[in-house]
Design a protein around this motif. Sequence first.
Motif, PDB file in Angstrom:
ATOM      1  N   UNK A 194     -46.867 -33.696 128.327  1.00  0.00           N
ATOM      2  CA  UNK A 194     -47.299 -32.518 127.810  1.00  0.00           C
ATOM      3  C   UNK A 194     -46.410 -31.591 127.211  1.00  0.00           C
ATOM      4  N   UNK A 195     -45.309 -31.388 128.146  1.00  0.00           N
ATOM      5  CA  UNK A 195     -43.967 -30.506 127.573  1.00  0.00           C
ATOM      6  C   UNK A 195     -43.723 -30.792 125.973  1.00  0.00           C
ATOM      7  N   UNK A 196     -43.774 -32.031 125.821  1.00  0.00           N
ATOM      8  CA  UNK A 196     -43.558 -31.637 123.960  1.00  0.00           C
ATOM      9  C   UNK A 196     -44.427 -31.027 122.829  1.00  0.00           C
ATOM     10  N   UNK A 197     -45.625 -31.652 123.780  1.00  0.00           N
ATOM     11  CA  UNK A 197     -46.769 -30.640 123.137  1.00  0.00           C
ATOM     12  C   UNK A 197     -46.755 -29.355 122.894  1.00  0.00           C
ATOM     13  N   UNK A 198     -46.279 -28.526 124.163  1.00  0.00           N
ATOM     14  CA  UNK A 198     -46.310 -27.384 124.241  1.00  0.00           C
ATOM     15  C   UNK A 198     -45.090 -27.695 123.402  1.00  0.00           C
TER      16      UNK A 198
ATOM     17  N   UNK B 173     -43.022 -24.945 118.776  1.00  0.00           N
ATOM     18  CA  UNK B 173     -42.298 -24.991 116.735  1.00  0.00           C
ATOM     19  C   UNK B 173     -43.351 -24.490 115.705  1.00  0.00           C
ATOM     20  N   UNK B 174     -44.206 -24.872 115.494  1.00  0.00           N
ATOM     21  CA  UNK B 174     -45.450 -24.856 114.663  1.00  0.00           C
ATOM     22  C   UNK B 174     -45.386 -22.775 114.984  1.00  0.00           C
TER      23      UNK B 174
ATOM     24  N   UNK C 187     -47.567 -28.675 113.989  1.00  0.00           N
ATOM     25  CA  UNK C 187     -49.300 -29.094 115.198  1.00  0.00           C
ATOM     26  C   UNK C 187     -49.715 -30.284 114.681  1.00  0.00           C
ATOM     27  N   UNK C 188     -49.285 -31.339 113.929  1.00  0.00           N
ATOM     28  CA  UNK C 188     -49.861 -32.369 113.686  1.00  0.00           C
ATOM     29  C   UNK C 188     -48.906 -33.173 114.373  1.00  0.00           C
TER      30      UNK C 188
END
Length: 154
Positions: free
Chosen positions: A44-48, A53-54, A109-110
């Motif tokens: 979840x942290x990496x997704x955030x 980044x995106x 995003x991906x």
Amino acid sequence: MKYSCLGLLLLLALLAGPLEAQQSATPTPRKGPPVIKLAKWSLLGIAGGLGLYALEHSTRAEKAYSELRAICIATPMRCDHHRNRYGDEGAERLYQRAIAEDRRAQLGIFGGQATLFGSVGLFIYDLRDDRTPTTIPYPGPARRTNFVLATVIF
């Protein structure tokens, strides 16, 4: 008044017994570190982070496109295309920067979506928590007796 206070104390003493038994129940020991919990929060942290980044690279791409549009509006001759390239070196550089930043934003995003789906999957998987202690059932007749005794005292 004296009897009602005594009855209240007796009721509290009768009800405190089962609470102590419930609190002293020991949970089953865990086997190793909580890998699933760490993984789901990490993903979840990496997704955030990938989302940020995106966003950053998308903002940079939009800035490069804005600069290119400003050049094309101010001096349209600098934006002439020759063999799918801008004739002006500065305009071509802005266009290439915008394309590169857009690609980085797409990767962010991906990647963010993939890690978010993985995190959601682990959150759902972790709902089956078999490490909780077993429930201690209260004996039916003893509980009814305590209730009847408390109502007789009052």
